[in-house]
Write a protein that holds these residues in place. Structure first.
Motif, PDB file in Angstrom:
ATOM      1  N   THR A   1       0.963  -1.105   0.168  1.00  0.00           N
ATOM      2  CA  THR A   1       0.038   0.109  -0.082  1.00  0.00           C
ATOM      3  C   THR A   1       0.672   0.990  -0.414  1.00  0.00           C
ATOM      4  O   THR A   1       0.289   2.345  -0.722  1.00  0.00           O
ATOM      5  CB  THR A   1      -1.006   0.035   1.128  1.00  0.00           C
TER       6      THR A   1
ATOM      7  N   ARG B   1     -15.913  -6.986   7.962  1.00  0.00           N
ATOM      8  CA  ARG B   1     -14.733  -7.507   7.873  1.00  0.00           C
ATOM      9  C   ARG B   1     -13.762  -8.666   7.717  1.00  0.00           C
ATOM     10  O   ARG B   1     -13.549  -9.165   7.065  1.00  0.00           O
ATOM     11  CB  ARG B   1     -13.551  -6.709   9.035  1.00  0.00           C
TER      12      ARG B   1
ATOM     13  N   GLN C   1     -14.658 -10.519   3.564  1.00  0.00           N
ATOM     14  CA  GLN C   1     -14.601  -9.011   2.884  1.00  0.00           C
ATOM     15  C   GLN C   1     -14.899  -9.763   1.249  1.00  0.00           C
ATOM     16  O   GLN C   1     -15.056  -8.734  -0.053  1.00  0.00           O
ATOM     17  CB  GLN C   1     -13.414  -8.604   2.328  1.00  0.00           C
ATOM     18  N   ASN C   2     -14.777 -10.839   0.456  1.00  0.00           N
ATOM     19  CA  ASN C   2     -15.546 -10.967  -0.449  1.00  0.00           C
ATOM     20  C   ASN C   2     -16.827 -10.351  -0.799  1.00  0.00           C
ATOM     21  O   ASN C   2     -17.118 -11.255  -1.972  1.00  0.00           O
ATOM     22  CB  ASN C   2     -15.060 -12.937  -0.966  1.00  0.00           C
TER      23      ASN C   2
ATOM     24  N   CYS D   1     -18.292  -2.695  -1.973  1.00  0.00           N
ATOM     25  CA  CYS D   1     -18.393  -1.240  -1.531  1.00  0.00           C
ATOM     26  C   CYS D   1     -19.036   0.180  -2.843  1.00  0.00           C
ATOM     27  O   CYS D   1     -18.148  -0.282  -4.281  1.00  0.00           O
ATOM     28  CB  CYS D   1     -16.440  -0.580  -1.697  1.00  0.00           C
TER      29      CYS D   1
ATOM     30  N   GLN E   1      -6.216   0.379   6.917  1.00  0.00           N
ATOM     31  CA  GLN E   1      -5.845   0.649   5.847  1.00  0.00           C
ATOM     32  C   GLN E   1      -6.839   0.899   4.938  1.00  0.00           C
ATOM     33  O   GLN E   1      -8.309   1.638   4.970  1.00  0.00           O
ATOM     34  CB  GLN E   1      -5.834  -0.170   5.280  1.00  0.00           C
ATOM     35  N   TRP E   2      -6.483   1.623   3.032  1.00  0.00           N
ATOM     36  CA  TRP E   2      -7.767   2.246   2.805  1.00  0.00           C
ATOM     37  C   TRP E   2      -7.319   2.210   1.131  1.00  0.00           C
ATOM     38  O   TRP E   2      -7.947   1.588   0.480  1.00  0.00           O
ATOM     39  CB  TRP E   2      -6.612   3.255   2.413  1.00  0.00           C
TER      40      TRP E   2
ATOM     41  N   TRP F   1      -8.425  -0.635  -0.574  1.00  0.00           N
ATOM     42  CA  TRP F   1      -8.839  -2.287  -1.008  1.00  0.00           C
ATOM     43  C   TRP F   1     -10.360  -1.249  -1.070  1.00  0.00           C
ATOM     44  O   TRP F   1     -10.992  -1.904  -2.040  1.00  0.00           O
ATOM     45  CB  TRP F   1      -9.759  -3.139   0.410  1.00  0.00           C
ATOM     46  N   GLN F   2     -10.039   0.586  -1.068  1.00  0.00           N
ATOM     47  CA  GLN F   2     -11.725   0.159  -1.555  1.00  0.00           C
ATOM     48  C   GLN F   2     -11.472   1.271  -3.459  1.00  0.00           C
ATOM     49  O   GLN F   2     -11.106   0.605  -3.706  1.00  0.00           O
ATOM     50  CB  GLN F   2     -11.390   2.162  -0.873  1.00  0.00           C
TER      51      GLN F   2
ATOM     52  N   THR G   1      -9.688   4.790  -3.938  1.00  0.00           N
ATOM     53  CA  THR G   1      -8.332   4.596  -3.965  1.00  0.00           C
ATOM     54  C   THR G   1      -6.803   5.765  -4.487  1.00  0.00           C
ATOM     55  O   THR G   1      -6.646   5.818  -3.407  1.00  0.00           O
ATOM     56  CB  THR G   1      -8.043   2.859  -3.855  1.00  0.00           C
TER      57      THR G   1
END
Length: 320
Positions: A17, A239, A242-243, A247, A294-295, A297-298, A303
């Motif tokens: 990341t 969480r 998450q699959n 979003c 964390q960010w 994954w958006q 992102t």
């Protein structure tokens, strides 16, 4: 002439990341030094700091460069390895070395003169406390679910039984936990009064009224900018799987943006990942804020925008 002062990024070698932001800084020709103090000082790096009346100086040396720590523009405290001491030591010697590193190396890196921190490690530590989060959120103007932190089983049962919508249990800290030798996560889950046993007296537990949410929301704050996404998940705690979540970008209401600004100022944060439960009536309930969440994954657009905002923070350095 551009600013030649470097940005110091404290993170581990596996942090992909961080690479997203580092590429942006490279494109902007901002000098960057990447350093993992918990690991690198046991291999090929050294750190020295000297203090005299009116003068503070120091040098960070790695296999590839020397860095004058008095000239650091910004420090991004991302995901550095923990201070565990050299692997060649054992027992109390290793614990001694680990604690000396935490207070010595960590102290030097937390007190670089004139540097802008994203975030300062001591502010991160305070902001990770759930009771601190709830207290500051309350003062900042957020809606909060009714919450109880207790080690009294009778108080816990009484609170749970008094909630109209039910209650959930949340750990106060994500302590490493293993079941049959395998890592095990403690997720947010519903709890009923009759399930509470006297084992609650072993340590504090956090119980919270369950919010009848239409969806979850994550708002990432970088400086005075906010980036919101709506999270739709079949699980109480998104969480967990998450699959299965989806979003999509969502507009952050002005009242929430103002409360976020008050919260980050109150805790001295340049970055924060805020989680909300949003009802069908449009009420946003504050759940928590991870000061180093964390960010990446958006959604791709979100992102990329967060990465640019972080690069802007690190490039600008301290306020003048």
């Amino acid at each position: 002439m551009g600013d030649s002062r470097p940005v110091l990024v404290l993170t581990n070698v596996y942090d992909v990341t961080a690479d997203v932001v580092l590429r942006l800084l490279a494109e902007r020709r901002v000098p960057v030094a990447r350093f993992d103090p918990g690991a690198d000082l046991h291999t090929d790096a050294s750190l020295t700091a000297a203090y005299r009346s009116g003068v503070q100086r120091g040098m960070l040396r790695t296999s590839s460069r020397e860095l004058d720590i008095a000239r650091v523009r910004s420090v991004w405290v991302r995901r550095p390895s923990p201070y565990e001491g050299p692997a060649g030591l054992s027992g109390q010697d290793r614990r001694f070395a680990a604690e000396q590193s935490s207070w010595g190396t960590g102290g030097v890196l937390a007190s670089l003169p004139g540097a802008h921190y994203v975030n300062h490690p001591w502010n991160n530590r305070a902001a990770e406390s759930k009771p601190v989060q709830l207290s500051v959120a309350q003062r900042s103007g957020f809606l909060l679910p009714d919450t109880l932190i207790t080690d009294d089983p009778r108080e816990a049962r009484g609170f749970i039984d008094s909630t109209d919508s039910g209650a959930v249990y949340k750990p106060l800290w994500n302590t490493a936990y293993r079941v049959d030798g395998q890592p095990h996560s403690v997720w947010v889950r519903e709890v009923r009064g009759h399930e509470v046993t006297d084992a609650v007296s072993v340590c504090p537990h956090m119980f919270q009224a369950k919010v009848g949410k239409a969806f979850d929301a994550r708002v990432t704050a970088v400086g005075d900018r906010v980036f919101g996404v709506r999270i739709d998940s079949p699980d109480l705690d998104w969480r967990r799987r998450q699959n299965l979540m989806t979003c999509t970008p969502v507009e952050v209401p002005g009242t929430i943006a103002r409360a976020i600004a008050a919260y980050t100022v109150g805790l001295g944060l340049a970055y924060g990942a805020f989680d909300f439960a949003v009802t069908s009536a449009g009420d946003w309930y504050f759940l928590e804020c991870n000061p180093n969440g964390q960010w990446a994954w958006q959604p791709a657009g979100t992102t990329a925008a967060i990465a640019r905002a972080l690069a802007d923070q690190l490039e600008k350095g301290p306020e003048t």
